[in-house]
Design a protein around this motif. Structure first.
Motif, PDB file in Angstrom:
ATOM      1  N   ALA A   1       0.819  -1.205   0.000  1.00  0.00           N
ATOM      2  CA  ALA A   1       0.000   0.000   0.000  1.00  0.00           C
ATOM      3  C   ALA A   1       0.850   1.250   0.000  1.00  0.00           C
ATOM      4  O   ALA A   1       0.508   2.246  -0.627  1.00  0.00           O
ATOM      5  N   ALA A   2       1.951   1.201   0.726  1.00  0.00           N
ATOM      6  CA  ALA A   2       2.736   2.409   0.913  1.00  0.00           C
ATOM      7  C   ALA A   2       3.528   2.732  -0.347  1.00  0.00           C
ATOM      8  O   ALA A   2       3.696   1.906  -1.241  1.00  0.00           O
ATOM      9  N   GLY A   3       4.023   3.948  -0.402  1.00  0.00           N
ATOM     10  CA  GLY A   3       4.977   4.298  -1.439  1.00  0.00           C
ATOM     11  C   GLY A   3       6.261   3.544  -1.190  1.00  0.00           C
ATOM     12  O   GLY A   3       6.521   3.066  -0.078  1.00  0.00           O
ATOM     13  N   ALA A   4       7.078   3.421  -2.247  1.00  0.00           N
ATOM     14  CA  ALA A   4       8.300   2.643  -2.107  1.00  0.00           C
ATOM     15  C   ALA A   4       9.200   3.217  -1.033  1.00  0.00           C
ATOM     16  O   ALA A   4       9.861   2.491  -0.294  1.00  0.00           O
ATOM     17  N   ASP A   5       9.240   4.550  -0.942  1.00  0.00           N
ATOM     18  CA  ASP A   5      10.117   5.169   0.046  1.00  0.00           C
ATOM     19  C   ASP A   5       9.667   4.822   1.455  1.00  0.00           C
ATOM     20  O   ASP A   5      10.470   4.448   2.310  1.00  0.00           O
ATOM     21  N   VAL A   6       8.356   4.921   1.671  1.00  0.00           N
ATOM     22  CA  VAL A   6       7.836   4.611   2.997  1.00  0.00           C
ATOM     23  C   VAL A   6       8.045   3.130   3.312  1.00  0.00           C
ATOM     24  O   VAL A   6       8.448   2.768   4.422  1.00  0.00           O
ATOM     25  N   ALA A   7       7.794   2.315   2.321  1.00  0.00           N
ATOM     26  CA  ALA A   7       7.989   0.884   2.536  1.00  0.00           C
ATOM     27  C   ALA A   7       9.438   0.602   2.911  1.00  0.00           C
ATOM     28  O   ALA A   7       9.728  -0.177   3.823  1.00  0.00           O
ATOM     29  N   GLY A   8      10.346   1.246   2.185  1.00  0.00           N
ATOM     30  CA  GLY A   8      11.754   1.071   2.507  1.00  0.00           C
ATOM     31  C   GLY A   8      12.051   1.503   3.927  1.00  0.00           C
ATOM     32  O   GLY A   8      12.747   0.830   4.684  1.00  0.00           O
ATOM     33  N   TRP A   9      11.494   2.634   4.287  1.00  0.00           N
ATOM     34  CA  TRP A   9      11.722   3.161   5.639  1.00  0.00           C
ATOM     35  C   TRP A   9      11.207   2.193   6.689  1.00  0.00           C
ATOM     36  O   TRP A   9      11.914   1.826   7.629  1.00  0.00           O
ATOM     37  N   LEU A  10      10.000   1.725   6.498  1.00  0.00           N
ATOM     38  CA  LEU A  10       9.411   0.827   7.484  1.00  0.00           C
ATOM     39  C   LEU A  10      10.174  -0.495   7.536  1.00  0.00           C
ATOM     40  O   LEU A  10      10.401  -1.058   8.599  1.00  0.00           O
ATOM     41  N   SER A  11      10.552  -0.979   6.366  1.00  0.00           N
ATOM     42  CA  SER A  11      11.147  -2.307   6.338  1.00  0.00           C
ATOM     43  C   SER A  11      12.422  -2.353   7.160  1.00  0.00           C
ATOM     44  O   SER A  11      12.714  -3.366   7.775  1.00  0.00           O
ATOM     45  N   VAL A  12      13.172  -1.297   7.126  1.00  0.00           N
ATOM     46  CA  VAL A  12      14.442  -1.364   7.831  1.00  0.00           C
ATOM     47  C   VAL A  12      14.342  -0.742   9.209  1.00  0.00           C
ATOM     48  O   VAL A  12      14.732  -1.342  10.211  1.00  0.00           O
TER      49      VAL A  12
ATOM     50  N   LEU B   1      21.355  -0.740   3.520  1.00  0.00           N
ATOM     51  CA  LEU B   1      21.872  -0.345   2.209  1.00  0.00           C
ATOM     52  C   LEU B   1      21.121  -1.064   1.085  1.00  0.00           C
ATOM     53  O   LEU B   1      20.671  -0.454   0.120  1.00  0.00           O
ATOM     54  N   MET B   2      20.962  -2.359   1.246  1.00  0.00           N
ATOM     55  CA  MET B   2      20.385  -3.073   0.113  1.00  0.00           C
ATOM     56  C   MET B   2      18.894  -2.822  -0.015  1.00  0.00           C
ATOM     57  O   MET B   2      18.360  -2.736  -1.117  1.00  0.00           O
ATOM     58  N   ASN B   3      18.236  -2.670   1.105  1.00  0.00           N
ATOM     59  CA  ASN B   3      16.815  -2.448   1.004  1.00  0.00           C
ATOM     60  C   ASN B   3      16.490  -1.039   0.520  1.00  0.00           C
ATOM     61  O   ASN B   3      15.575  -0.842  -0.266  1.00  0.00           O
ATOM     62  N   LEU B   4      17.249  -0.080   1.004  1.00  0.00           N
ATOM     63  CA  LEU B   4      17.043   1.282   0.498  1.00  0.00           C
ATOM     64  C   LEU B   4      17.219   1.282  -1.010  1.00  0.00           C
ATOM     65  O   LEU B   4      16.408   1.844  -1.761  1.00  0.00           O
ATOM     66  N   GLY B   5      18.293   0.604  -1.437  1.00  0.00           N
ATOM     67  CA  GLY B   5      18.553   0.554  -2.874  1.00  0.00           C
ATOM     68  C   GLY B   5      17.425  -0.124  -3.623  1.00  0.00           C
ATOM     69  O   GLY B   5      16.893   0.409  -4.598  1.00  0.00           O
ATOM     70  N   ALA B   6      17.036  -1.290  -3.136  1.00  0.00           N
ATOM     71  CA  ALA B   6      16.024  -2.042  -3.859  1.00  0.00           C
ATOM     72  C   ALA B   6      14.708  -1.268  -3.904  1.00  0.00           C
ATOM     73  O   ALA B   6      14.074  -1.163  -4.959  1.00  0.00           O
ATOM     74  N   PHE B   7      14.307  -0.722  -2.787  1.00  0.00           N
ATOM     75  CA  PHE B   7      13.049   0.019  -2.778  1.00  0.00           C
ATOM     76  C   PHE B   7      13.136   1.281  -3.639  1.00  0.00           C
ATOM     77  O   PHE B   7      12.156   1.693  -4.243  1.00  0.00           O
TER      78      PHE B   7
END
Lengths: 495, 169, 517, 101, 690
Positions: free
Chosen positions: A246-257, A351-357
């Motif tokens: 649901a979230a934007g990729a940036d938010v998803a990245g933020w939450l994931s890590v 690093l990798m998740n920020l990049g991937a997202f």
């Protein structure tokens, strides 16, 4: 007896003070600055604030060291905040990460309307929550930090207004989160009843007395429900795929890590305290619990991920799986190496998740969808971006020469040394499973024909991504240094 | 004695309102049952000598949260309630789970080595205030940040949709 | 003359430098640049030869640990319980394989000339692959070995998956899956061995240290560890070799991969498995290798590989698949030779690796040549090419007969060494080894069968009108094929001078590490 | 005589009721009501403990914080539900079924 | 010593020719390529002849076998040397091979005239010459094996020389693969020898065998001997691996003459002679029986063949069977002597038939020929000489050698009465040989011309073709003269010495092993019959052979020339036998039905297993998971198997699909699931843990 906070305590949480001021400044200047300038101006304020926070945290490191030498543990504000190197480290880590996320958001979205300040404030607010989440042993404070980390996240997930997915995701997220935090609060109340205190070390001593009992187990389990929700351990992981998609990729990245790492560190602190006072039998069952949780988490996530067509959702499962890998470090009770492995892992994972997202976000911005189909032929649509994505993916699988392998290796060797070979096998088997869905993305990028237009790659984003990718390679070559650093850090803090 | 009677009355109200919410299909009624439950809880607080908290419960919860809920209900009440029934298997499963849960919790409560069981005299508001700004200064300050950020976000999300009002998908 | 300490490092990383250069050079000279770098690497690797001249003691050292040359050690990670070095070096086992790698890479780079799609990416991955392979053959630190091992995975996956045939995705993912499975198991063994080792009070990853007696806990007390680790490592290597039943990735990968990549895959990548057995399994875990059950398993699997591969090859109608299965059959000799623990068997396995590296690359190239011209590989539709393409046919005959094990050509020596060695094997008792030998020797008949049948169906017979205008092999293709043909003959006629003189001493040392002497 | 146990059992009942409401109600706001039940159960615990000599005044203080949290949560949740309602045109949380699998 | 080097040079000359021709053959072109190859082989024939002369002129006491070896490789720690061994047999064989080759090379220049791959032909021939000479010279089992394979591959190339014909390429393939079967066992034999004696050098092996390294290994030595012998069975086309040779006639006729009559196929006999000392009596008996089966069966088949080359091919098989039998019964000298004489007259026969075929423009069916004597007199005469020689006509070379062989067989049966068949069948076959050879001769050159067209266009071959014929005819006539077997003196322990031999046969006899396992073992057994003078056997053999020959020739005349007996009617009356013979005892069909079909079936099975079992093992398990999931009431949609690679993969994927079903999209279910887990924990904690 009532303790009155001293003024130097304020000095010690100065980085957080800066962040709070940043929120105020953002809100304030949104009132005074022209609306179309918001994006640049407010972003600049946030960036400056984060930089200041990072610098101050860095400057405070020696102080933390000195305090560590003179006193056993520094607790601020009525024993609520633990002031130590790990606290400062997490400040720096999360601020750096948020810095990247904000840059990414600024690139991805053309938010010139009034949502931008709210967005920034929510991000910084959740940042503050996460910082405190992982640096406290005061359960009430923990609960509030927990909510401070969660509630802006609910908002952030629902931030893409006029988007049904976003609305749905945030609604699910908030319900699940509210239930989990309510159960956690119930658990906290039970713990309070068992010990008469909110301080977790007092609690753990109270728990240690008189052996294992049903009340203690239920109370701890209820507390764990909340933390596991943040880390997204199975079966508290359900929110994760829905919210991320649901979230934007940036938010998803933020939450994931961010939320995972903060909750993991918090869990590590709690388990450390519990372990110190627990009986051998209790510790064994604790170890068993986390072993089972870890295996369950990584397996379920990796198995579920394959069928996804939404890349964000897929990455959400990936992040659950990685949470499973990371929580293995908790299963290594009594050895700070496990926590140190988590710290290393978290850094690399960031690093990798920020990049991937970020890549997902860039593609989504261009095509309007994060479906695997919109990745088809990315290799020809933007070779550089694709190459970076491959690095991130392979790092996520855990294949050398990327740091994803190094941290997995550190984790494995720690587990091996503690005879948790079952976890070693589980991690490796899951690495195999995970290969499938990561390769699915790789396949879409390279093996399918491009039908969609080229993907633009703004300079700012390319800088961030390049730094991430280079970081993965550099951290692989120099993983020894990283490992040493996190070992020293954790040994100093928890050892 | 009177405490016992009151306790049971309040407890009855709570349980009844809970069950009523469970069986009710009308969201507006549920909201009112909620208010009932909250008031009963406030009553229990009074019984427990937490007068300040009882008052806070009435003001904040009944006056704030419940009203908020009622607002929410009114803003979203176009839905026919009868459509919103759970599935049968969910209900069966639910009964099992909650039964187990309740049994476990009660057993736990009976067994639990609670840190004390001696009734104390009620505390004063002053003590609460001192503790709030003393030992609990950390949570207190953090709660303020929380409220700020949360309200900001809530305000953003709850703002009516600007141009596309009325266009349904 | 470059400082010889860093020579190997240069050889390993020169392709990587080339990869960096390829990122920036203009598109028209990408091929030339890549070729230059592979050639330069080959020439650099030739500089190793002077270090392998002299008496056998000079070449192989006085014992296994002493035999490593051009060793370059740079401390890498020494923190919190890890002792990982960048440690590279070659001995008699690694040296021929490094030479083979650089040569075959050069040749297949030359064979890549008609790749047209995404050449920048192609050659970048190609050079990355070369670095990975040379790294595998030179790494003396288990961790480094693993890193290089995995490093080959990524480029190969994409080389198959992007530039491959119609079922490339399937083949690529299958390759990836199998290999990753193997390396994951290897990782467990690596962990186990590392934390069990004790070299001067510290854990060690160094193959040199691990092979010393007393570094690992004794076999008597830790039998499970030895056997299980051996099995884990074995699976890792068996996937690469590939050993039945882990072989099914190979036909798919080979068939779908573009010709130059098939050459590398068959010529070099498979050798990583055999090399791994010789470098890791046996020196590090000698007692496990000498266990009866291990010898039996390896021997039987080797025989199955030989016979089964040959039978499968016979049944194929896809020319490339036939060659792919022939690789399985030939690599069975490597396994058999290593598994039965005789000096001759070891020598044969080593030789077979080199010889097969050349002949299989040659065969794949030959298949590629015909595929380029007629755009299919269906044996039943081919035929009578000998009339239309005499030079090509001549070269093919050399290549295929070398693969068939004709005396005087490369394939022969390895096979007879393995068979003569396995006949004398004592580890399986008097009858076991002989039965295995006889069965696998009968593979000679099957090999002749499928190769001759293929030759007959492809080259012989009446010329077909649809291939009437097929042009003969071009000069560039001859340049690729000629070195391999020459080497096939040279290896067959002068096996001692070309391979054994380097490898023999080291192989003897490896064998001496084994408990039976 | 009403003792600690009574209050705790009452709170447990509240807790379970809340859970039941959450699981069985499809109306998002009803779910929120269920959450309030659980929070009140927790709060009831705090205050009961505090009254019975556990932890002194801090139980009541915690109660205040829990009320604050509950209020904040209600605000956010309602805002989100409103948004949900506007997007999906229904308050039935099961109607949001785009995200699954 | 010098002779050894001379022979090595002679041996390398064809290699030089091969090297030149393989790279520049096309540029050199016809006919210079032929001149080059022929010139080189003639040069080596001259060198060989010179060496032979110098060898013979040395006197017996100086004719000491020479062995030169160079280290080649070490198998394990056992050195394997490549080297040459020069003794009388080598010299004789070498000279024979070079001379016959020279004749055939020269002949080929004429025969292959106009072929588009003329240079290629001589390239192969040169390679063959090199390989064959290497085989003759080799002094170790491995060396033998290497050249063994090389001649095999040359044979492959040359049989398939006209590869455009499917029959030719089939025959080539068949030849090689059938040979491979023999080679495989040969190799096993080598492996046994290397394993037991630690070396492959012949002298070393014999020495070790004599030391008794096989003592206590049961019948391993017999087994090894039989394995080694199977190399010969393949190469010399003995039963049951004889099937390739008749098919090999698809190659050009000079090839048939050189490889499939004179030299390569005789290599098997040469091998048996070379390694004779290691054969145990049992092995020898086996060899003898193989020989007798071969010689008799193929002689019978030869009667009914109508293709001139096939008749000759079966005759070759039969004659090779004689040699093998002779060796098997201990007639070492006789067998190898026949090898030499046979090489001459069989090459002559083939070249003659080639000349006929050439003259008849490719016609090979003898039923269509006839009355060619007038058209091609030289061919006819030389062919007659060869026919008589092979039939054993007195004072031709075949007479002497066949006589010697029969004598040794008789001697053997004398001492081993139960094996009387080893004499009776060869004697019968001698008559049959005479009969079918005369049949060919008469049908081809005399009787009536059946095909006018062929008859009219028939012509004598050019000079370049008939001069070799004449030379070979001279050899056929003369090489058996003035021969005398040497005296054989027992020295005890299976060791013998030989003295006083004369002529070619004496020379060959000198190379006879001085010791052999079988002799040693035979000595240990008491011979029950008394010692009978060798001369007695010779006398009886001469009588038997001559009368058989006479019977055969007369019968042939009766049938084909005088037509007193109708071949047609005979065939009709004995039709089952006739059919059996025409179909070559159905050996090809048998093999095709069993081995070929079996292997192909196995191959198909392997392919199937790979495709359907190994790749699907876990596909199957995946299907089980799916089924199980259905039973448990959850529907698992099976879409999108496109990404499912295989095995464990699909299992994992199915599991994943199962797992993700939990993610229903309904948040209440999430809570329910979570609550369930918590409830279970509470339950466990509350009621199980104390």
């Amino acid at each position: 007896m009532i303790e009155v906070p001293k003024i130097y305590e304020l000095y010690q949480i100065w980085p957080v003070m800066i962040l709070i001021v940043t929120i105020a400044l953002i809100l304030g200047s949104s009132l005074s600055v022209e609306r179309k300038m918001w994006k640049y101006f407010l972003t600049a304020i946030a960036a400056v604030g984060l930089s200041f926070a990072i610098c101050t945290a860095g400057r405070l490191m020696p102080v933390a060291l000195a305090i560590k030498l003179s006193r056993p543990q520094e607790l601020l504000f009525g024993k609520s905040i633990i002031f130590d190197q790990l606290f400062l480290f997490m400040v720096i880590f999360l601020c750096v990460f948020l810095f990247g996320v904000i840059i990414l958001s600024a690139v991805l979205w053309s938010r010139s309307s009034w949502e931008w300040p709210v967005f920034l404030c929510s991000l910084v607010g959740s940042l503050i929550g996460m910082i405190f989440l992982c640096s406290t042993r005061h359960l009430l404070f923990f609960a509030i930090a927990f909510e401070l980390a969660s509630m802006p996240s609910y908002v952030l997930v629902g931030f893409r207004r006029f988007n049904t997915k976003s609305a749905e995701g945030s609604a699910k997220y908030v319900i699940f989160g509210a239930v989990c935090s309510a159960i956690m609060l119930y658990g906290i109340s039970l713990l309070y009843g068992l010990s008469g205190s909110f301080d977790f070390s007092t609690i753990s001593f109270a728990l240690a007395a008189g052996g294992v009992g049903v009340t203690k187990i239920v109370a701890l389990v209820c507390l764990l429900v909340g933390i596991a929700f943040k880390i997204s351990l199975v079966p508290m992981h359900f929110w994760c795929p829905d919210a991320f998609e649901a979230a934007g990729a940036d938010v998803a990245g933020w939450l994931s890590v961010a939320s995972k790492s903060a909750a993991l560190i918090a869990l590590a602190r709690f388990v450390q305290i519990l372990h110190l006072s627990g009986t051998a039998e209790f510790n064994h069952s604790l170890m068993l619990t986390f072993t089972v949780l870890a295996i369950l988490t990584m397996t379920v996530a990796n198995l579920s991920a394959y069928w996804q067509t939404s890349v964000k959702r897929l990455m959400a499962y990936s992040s659950i799986a990685h949470a499973g890998y990371m929580v293995c470090g908790i299963a290594v009770l009594g050895d700070v190496m496990g926590v140190a492995a988590i710290v290393s892992y978290v850094v690399v994972y960031m690093l990798m998740n920020l990049g991937a997202f970020a890549v997902v976000g860039l593609v989504e911005r261009e095509t309007g969808s994060d479906d695997l189909k919109s990745f088809a032929g990315l290799g020809s649509r933007n070779p550089y971006l694709s190459a970076l994505m491959i690095i991130f993916l392979f790092s996520l699988v855990g294949i050398p020469p990327f740091a994803g392998f190094a941290v997995k290796w550190i984790m494995l060797s720690v587990l091996w040394q503690h005879n948790l070979s079952i976890l070693v096998v589980a991690i490796l088997a899951n690495t195999l499973f995970s290969m499938f869905y990561y390769m699915k993305i790789a396949r879409a990028i390279y093996f399918e024909d491009a039908t969609l237009p080229a993907v633009k790659f703004p300079v700012l984003a390319s800088v961030v991504l390049t730094i991430c990718a280079a970081g993965l390679i550099v951290l692989f070559i120099g993983w020894g240094a990283m490992n040493t650093y996190s070992n020293n850090l954790i040994t100093a803090v928890l050892g | 004695m009177i405490e016992t009677i009151l306790f049971y009355i309040f407890a009855m109200i709570m349980v009844v309102s809970g069950l009523a919410i469970l069986v009710s299909t009308n969201i507006v009624r549920m909201a009112y049952w909620l208010i009932g439950m909250l008031l009963a809880v406030a009553g229990i607080y009074f019984l427990l000598g937490a007068y300040f908290l009882g008052v806070v419960q009435i003001i904040v919860y009944v006056g704030g949260v419940a009203v908020l809920v009622v607002f929410g209900v009114m803003l979203t009440s176009r839905q026919l309630a009868s459509q919103l029934l759970p599935r049968a298997w969910e209900v069966v499963w639910l009964i099992c789970v909650t039964g187990i849960f309740l049994a476990g919790l009660v057993r736990m409560i009976l067994k639990g080595p609670w840190a004390g069981n001696v009734k104390q005299s009620p505390q004063t508001v002053a003590e609460i205030g001192r503790s709030l700004l003393g030992n609990f200064i950390g949570p207190f300050e953090l709660a303020s940040v929380l409220l700020l950020v949360v309200l900001l976000g809530a305000a953003y999300l709850a703002r009516p949709r600007v141009p596309t009002l009325g266009i349904k998908k | 003359m470059m400082n010889s300490t860093w020579l190997l490092t240069w050889i390993i990383f020169l392709p990587l430098i080339g990869m960096g250069v390829l990122l920036v050079v203009p598109k028209k000279i990408i091929r030339e640049t890549a070729l230059t770098f592979t050639l330069a690497t080959f020439i650099l690797s030739l500089l190793m030869i002077p270090h392998f001249q002299g008496s056998s003691l000079q070449i192989s050292g006085k014992d296994y640990q002493d035999g490593f040359k051009l060793v370059n050690v740079v401390p890498w990670i020494h923190s919190s319980g890890f002792n990982i070095d960048y440690r590279v070096g070659v001995d008699g086992i690694g040296f021929p394989l490094v030479l083979l790698t650089t040569l075959i890479c050069f040749l297949s780079c030359l064979a890549s000339w008609n790749i047209s799609k995404g050449i920048r990416g192609y050659f970048i991955l190609f050079l990355l692959l070369e670095t990975g392979m040379i790294g595998v053959f030179t790494a003396l630190d288990f961790f480094l070995f693993y890193v290089f091992w995995e490093l080959t995975l990524l480029p190969m996956y994409f080389l198959i998956g992007i530039w491959g045939g119609p079922r490339k995705e399937y083949a690529a993912i299958k390759f990836f899956l199998y290999t990753l499975l193997g390396s994951v198991l290897m990782l467990i063994a690596m962990l186990w061995l590392y934390f069990a080792s004790n070299y001067n009070g510290e854990h060690t990853f160094s193959f040199i240290h691990l092979s010393m007696p007393g570094v690992l806990p004794s076999y008597a007390s830790h039998q499970t560890m030895w056997i299980v680790c051996f099995a884990l490592l074995y699976v890792g290597f068996a996937v690469k070799i590939p050993v039945f039943p882990f072989h099914t990735w190979l036909p798919d990968a080979h068939v779908e991969a573009p010709t130059p990549i098939s050459m590398i895959l068959a010529g070099l990548l498979l050798k990583m498995g055999g090399y791994g057995l010789l470098r890791v399994s046996y020196p590090v875990l000698p007692h496990a290798g000498a266990a009866h059950v291990v010898a039996w398993v390896l021997g039987i699997l080797g025989v199955i590989n030989i016979i089964y591969g040959a039978l499968c090859a016979m049944a194929q109608t896809d020319f490339k698949k036939l060659v792919a299965y022939s690789s399985i059959s030939h690599m069975g000799f490597v396994l058999l030779g290593i598994g039965l623990l005789t000096e001759a068997g070891f020598q044969g396995a080593m030789f077979q690796m080199i010889a097969h590296g050349i002949t299989s690359a040659a065969m794949f190239f030959l298949v590629g040549v015909i595929y380029d011209r007629v755009h299919h590989r269906d044996i039943t539709r081919l035929g009578g090419l000998a009339g239309q393409m005499p030079i090509y046919t001549g070269l093919s005959i050399v290549g295929f007969f070398a693969g068939m094990g004709l005396p005087g050509l490369a394939g022969f020596i390895g096979e007879i060494y393995v068979l003569l060695g396995s006949w004398q094997a004592v580890v399986l008792g008097p009858m076991g080894a002989r039965v295995l030998t006889v069965i696998s020797a009968s593979g000679m008949i099957l090999t002749a069968g499928y190769i001759l049948w293929a030759i007959q169906r492809v080259y012989l017979g009446p010329p077909k009108p649809e291939y009437a205008n097929t042009p003969d092999i071009t000069l560039r293709e001859i340049c690729v094929m000629a070195p391999m043909a020459v080497l096939s003959i040279a290896l067959g006629v002068l096996p001692w001078q070309t391979v054994f003189t380097f490898a023999n001493g080291t192989l003897v040392h490896v064998l001496k590490l084994l408990p039976s002497g | 005589m009403i003792g600690l146990t009574h209050y705790l059992v009452l709170s447990a009942i509240l807790m379970v009721l809340g859970l039941a409401i959450i699981i069985s109600k499809r109306n998002a706001i009803a779910i929120l009501i269920g959450v309030e039940f659980i929070l009140n159960a927790a709060n009831l615990n705090f205050i009961a403990f505090s009254r019975h000599g556990i932890g002194g005044i801090s139980g009541q203080t915690a109660g205040i914080f829990v009320i604050v949290l509950a209020a904040a949560e209600a605000a956010v949740a309602l805002a989100i539900f409103l948004n949900f309602y506007h997007q999906i045109s229904s308050i039935d949380i099961d109607r949001g079924n785009q995200l699954k699998g | 010593m010098n002779i050894a080097y001379a022979l090595i040079i002679a041996f390398l000359l064809p290699l030089l020719g091969f090297g030149i021709l393989v790279f520049f053959g096309r540029r050199i072109g016809e006919p210079r390529a032929g001149y080059l190859a022929a010139g080189l082989i003639i040069a080596s024939a001259i060198i060989a002849s010179g060496s032979a002369v110098s060898w013979i002129s040395r006197g017996q006491e100086n004719r000491i076998p020479v062995s030169i070896s160079v280290p080649w490789i070490y198998v394990g720690s056992q050195p394997v040397e490549l080297g040459v061994r020069v003794d009388s047999l080598t010299v004789v064989m070498f000279t024979m091979v070079t001379i016959v080759s020279s004749c055939i090379f020269v002949y080929s220049i004429g025969y292959m005239h106009g072929d588009k791959r003329f240079p290629r032909f001589f390239t192969y021939l040169s390679l063959f010459g090199f390989s064959m000479l290497g085989l003759v010279l080799a002094n170790s089992l491995l060396g033998l094996f290497i050249f063994w394979e090389l001649v095999g591959i040359c044979s492959y190339f040359l049989i398939g020389f006209w590869f455009e014909k499917d029959s030719a390429s089939n025959a080539a393939k068949k030849a090689f693969i059938v040979n491979r079967i023999g080679d495989f066992l040969f190799f096993v034999g080598i492996a046994i020898m290397l394993g037991m004696t630690g070396g492959v050098n012949l002298e070393g092996v014999f020495a070790k065998v004599r030391e008794g390294v096989f003592a206590g290994h049961g019948s391993l030595l017999t087994f090894a001997g039989i394995c080694l012998f199977f190399g010969a069975v393949g190469k010399s086309a003995q039963f049951p691996l004889h099937v390739w040779l008749p098919d090999a006639m698809e190659g050009p006729t000079p090839v048939s003459a050189l490889i499939h009559a004179a030299t390569m196929v005789a290599a098997g006999v040469y091998l048996v002679g070379r390694i004779f000392p290691v054969f145990t009596p049992t092995a020898l008996l086996f060899i003898a029986h193989i020989g007798v089966i071969t010689l008799f069966g193929s002689a019978l088949i030869a009667i009914v063949m109508t293709d001139i080359k096939r008749v000759l091919a079966y005759s070759t098989v039969s004659q090779l069977g004689y040699m093998i039998l002779a060796l098997g019964v201990g007639g070492w000298v006789a067998g190898l002597f026949h090898l030499i004489t046979h090489a001459c007259f069989k090459a002559l026969l083939f070249l003659g038939s080639g000349s006929v075929i050439h003259g008849c423009h490719g016609e090979q069916d003898i039923r269509k020929m006839g009355k060619l004597h007038g058209k091609m007199p030289i061919t006819s005469i030389t062919f007659l000489i060869a026919t008589l020689a092979i039939a054993g006509f007195p004072f031709l070379s075949g007479f002497y050698s066949k006589d010697a062989m029969l004598a040794s067989m008789l001697a053997f049966t004398w001492t081993h009465g139960s094996h009387w068949i080893l004499f009776i069948l060869p004697s019968l076959a001698a008559a049959i040989t005479a009969f079918y050879m005369m049949r060919v001769y008469l049908l081809t050159f005399h009787t009536t011309a059946k095909d006018e067209h062929i008859y009219h266009h028939a012509h004598e071959s050019p000079k370049v073709m008939w001069i070799p014929l004449a030379l070979l005819a001279a050899l056929t006539i003369g090489i058996g003269w003035f021969g005398a077997m040497p005296e054989r003196k027992a020295m005890g322990g299976g060791v013998y010495t030989y003295e006083g031999g004369r002529g070619l046969v004496g020379l060959i006899a000198e190379a006879q092993p001085r010791w052999a396992v079988s002799w040693q073992m035979a000595e240990n057994l008491k011979s029950e019959k008394g010692e009978v003078s060798h001369q007695v056997f010779h006398t009886w053999a001469t009588i038997v052979a001559s009368s058989a020959m006479a019977m055969g020739i007369i019968f042939a005349f009766l049938v084909y020339s005088l037509k007193l007996i109708s071949a047609q009617r005979m065939a009709e009356r004995f039709w089952p036998i006739y059919n059996l013979l025409v179909n070559k005892f159905y050996m090809d069909e048998l093999y095709r039905a069993t081995f070929v079909a079996g292997v192909l079936k196995l191959a198909a099975m392997g392919k199937w297993i790979d495709k359907n079992i190994l790749d699907r093992i876990a596909d199957g398990s995946a299907r089980w998971v799916v089924r199980w999931a259905f039973f448990s009431g959850l529907t698992l949609d099976n879409r999108g198997v496109d990404g499912a690679v295989n095995g464990a993969a699909s299992l994992a994927l199915a599991g994943g699909n199962f797992a993700r079903k939990g993610q229903t999209g309904r948040v209440r279910n999430y809570v329910l699931a979570m609550a369930t887990v918590v409830a279970i924990v509470v339950l466990v904690a509350g009621f199980v843990v104390r």
